[in-house]
Scaffold this active site. Structure first.
Site, short mmCIF file in Angstrom:
data_model
loop_
_atom_site.label_atom_id
_atom_site.label_comp_id
_atom_site.label_asym_id
_atom_site.label_seq_id
_atom_site.Cartn_x
_atom_site.Cartn_y
_atom_site.Cartn_z
N HIS A 46 -61.79 68.11 -2.82
CA HIS A 46 -61.47 69.50 -3.13
C HIS A 46 -60.46 69.65 -4.26
O HIS A 46 -60.00 70.76 -4.55
CB HIS A 46 -60.95 70.18 -1.86
CG HIS A 46 -61.25 71.63 -1.79
ND1 HIS A 46 -60.28 72.61 -1.75
CD2 HIS A 46 -62.45 72.29 -1.77
CE1 HIS A 46 -60.86 73.80 -1.68
NE2 HIS A 46 -62.17 73.64 -1.70
N LYS A 78 -58.81 70.07 -7.95
CA LYS A 78 -59.19 70.77 -9.19
C LYS A 78 -58.10 70.49 -10.22
O LYS A 78 -57.16 71.26 -10.35
CB LYS A 78 -59.33 72.28 -8.98
CG LYS A 78 -60.42 72.69 -8.02
CD LYS A 78 -59.84 73.39 -6.85
CE LYS A 78 -60.95 73.83 -5.90
NZ LYS A 78 -60.38 74.32 -4.62
N ASP A 106 -55.19 62.84 -22.11
CA ASP A 106 -54.48 61.76 -22.81
C ASP A 106 -53.34 61.15 -21.99
O ASP A 106 -52.42 60.56 -22.56
CB ASP A 106 -53.93 62.25 -24.15
CG ASP A 106 -55.03 62.49 -25.18
OD1 ASP A 106 -56.10 61.87 -25.04
OD2 ASP A 106 -54.82 63.27 -26.12
#
EC number: 3.1.-.-
Length: 210
Positions: free
Chosen positions: A143, A145, A150
């Protein structure tokens, strides 16, 4: 000749010291990156961000938005982009990842196995294009996000990478280059990347339990 060599060495060291001092001054003056993006946002033209060399005459507003700023952060990747996202169905964001992939930026994606084959998912097209994708193999959801750019910038929040999330839902993304925070997210990504290595998958767990 020896004196000349010593003079060149001293001059070189002095130049190096000056360069380091200027670098440290720049780093001290540089403002930390701390930005919060809120959604939903109105639909605007993002072609100037995705294809800056092309002119766009579409009727959509050509204005800055939280979505365009998200794209700018992602497309700023020079070496790597690590993405950990529950569901991914935004064609525009998939296009941004493919642009990076074609630039030889290392793009890696971790997603949830239950949603990666959902209608409109961009995971299949990304895989077909050669982008490295791994997914969980458990009953619980993957779940997260977040994205790491870089290894120096993290983008994290409630936002799934779907058109509905950008245009309809109340969502947020925090963008920061705080070293401690970025390292924590990078570590979590690498941990999951190893955990979801297909070579370690158990495709017949019921047999193992017998």
């Amino acid at each position: 000749m020896l004196l000349w060599g010593r003079w060149k060495l001293a001059a070189g060291l002095a130049g190096l010291a000056l360069s380091l001092e200027l670098f440290y001054r720049y780093m001290r003056r540089r403002k930390p990156l701390r930005e919060v993006l809120f959604f939903p946002v109105p639909v605007t033209c993002i072609e100037p961000v995705l294809s800056p060399m092309k002119q766009c005459s579409c009727p959509l507003p050509h204005t800055d938005s939280a979505f365009s700023r998200l794209l700018v952060q992602l497309l700023g990747a020079q070496r790597s982009l690590e993405l950990c996202v529950f569901t991914f169905s935004s064609p525009s964001l998939a296009r941004a990842l493919l642009i990076l992939h074609r630039r030889d930026v290392r793009v890696r994606v971790i997603t949830d196995n239950d949603y990666m084959a959902a209608p409109g998912s961009q995971i299949g097209p990304l895989r077909s294009a050669g982008v490295a994708v791994r997914h969980d193999q458990s009953s619980g959801y993957m779940h997260h996000k977040f994205a790491v750019v870089d290894g120096t910038v993290v983008l994290t929040g409630s936002l799934n990478w779907t058109v509905q999330a950008f245009q309809s839902n109340k969502e947020n993304i925090l963008i920061t280059d705080d070293t401690v925070i970025v390292k924590a997210y990078q570590k979590e990504f690498e941990r999951l990347w190893e955990e979801y290595d297909p070579a370690t998958y158990n495709f017949f767990p019921e047999k193992e339990n017998k």
